[in-house]
Design a protein around this motif. Sequence first.
Motif, PDB file in Angstrom:
ATOM      1  N   ALA A 210      19.187  57.198 -48.096  1.00  0.00           N
ATOM      2  CA  ALA A 210      19.292  57.982 -49.292  1.00  0.00           C
ATOM      3  C   ALA A 210      18.258  57.652 -50.236  1.00  0.00           C
ATOM      4  O   ALA A 210      17.784  58.584 -51.184  1.00  0.00           O
ATOM      5  CB  ALA A 210      20.765  57.651 -49.929  1.00  0.00           C
ATOM      6  N   GLN A 215      14.472  65.538 -50.595  1.00  0.00           N
ATOM      7  CA  GLN A 215      14.742  66.999 -50.307  1.00  0.00           C
ATOM      8  C   GLN A 215      14.573  67.710 -51.912  1.00  0.00           C
ATOM      9  O   GLN A 215      14.953  66.816 -52.775  1.00  0.00           O
ATOM     10  CB  GLN A 215      16.268  67.028 -49.747  1.00  0.00           C
ATOM     11  N   ILE A 220      17.221  62.070 -51.650  1.00  0.00           N
ATOM     12  CA  ILE A 220      18.646  62.730 -51.688  1.00  0.00           C
ATOM     13  C   ILE A 220      19.918  61.562 -52.456  1.00  0.00           C
ATOM     14  O   ILE A 220      20.690  62.167 -52.932  1.00  0.00           O
ATOM     15  CB  ILE A 220      19.283  62.879 -50.114  1.00  0.00           C
TER      16      ILE A 220
END
Length: 315
Positions: A210, A215, A220
């Motif tokens: 993560a 993105q 993320i």
Amino acid sequence: MTGTQITEIAGFFDEELAPIVRRMADRPRTQDADDGDGREVRAMVWEGLVGLDALGTPDTVRLAELLGSVLYQGPLLDTLTARELVPGDVLGQEPVALAVTDEPWRERDGAISARCSFVGFAAEVEHFLVSGGGPGPALVRAGHPSITMRRYEEAGRGEAYEVEFAGTPVAAWSGSATEWPAALAGARVRQAAYLVGLAQAALDHAVEHARTRRQFGQPIGKFQGVAFRLSELSMHIDATRLLVHDPGATAHAAACLAAASDLARTVTTRTMQVNGAAGMRSDNDAQLYYRRAAVESVRLGTPHRLRRESWDGRR
């Protein structure tokens, strides 16, 4: 386990060795697959742990959590259980596999007949501790012609076997039948600690993904849907860790293991989801944590069975 010991063993599983340990029992899904390299690595790891006095440590729960964090696959936890019932001078430093029978076994003239499902690393140990029936746990030597083994093709692709004993001589009786429940409780608490370590390692893997996967111009992990999910998992791991390390954990070992089993399955599933399609690649550890949790979470009883035992014990 002293602080120095845990530091030494943690140092043994350094950045170079830990990735190898995670996959040292991840063998191809064919019965006749050559696992020579895996066995060699597992033998080396066993020797290293024995050299660090892992068999003599008093704090086996912390040791088990450390082993779970590196996905250690081997007979060490079973051997620790056996040493609670069999004097150390009988076993020496030899590995033992715990073989819990599917039904009460038969004993005649100092030999036993039994069938045991899901025995770990049966092909690599020197003894079996057969328990779950009869007058008490029985220690038998591995390699006797009366012992037959069949390796499973299971989700974890590890070293799990069905083992059958047909008139196998007993090398030693390991206490009485009344001593087995206490030893099983200790084994279940260690297995729970192992699953907590596994869950923590899986969460760390998800957090790292993560942090690095981007993105819409940002990691993320900055999205609330991902961040809140990971923080919730961390809270559940901490809570279960407190349960497992409670000094009185053996008094409620079945419930403790049930909680840790659910935790491991939940955390590894969420880890797969955070990793997305990348988590299913063979070179990604997300799928490895998921598969190992599927196997380790039922090793000493399914969560349903464990909760049933815990409930029955409170009546």
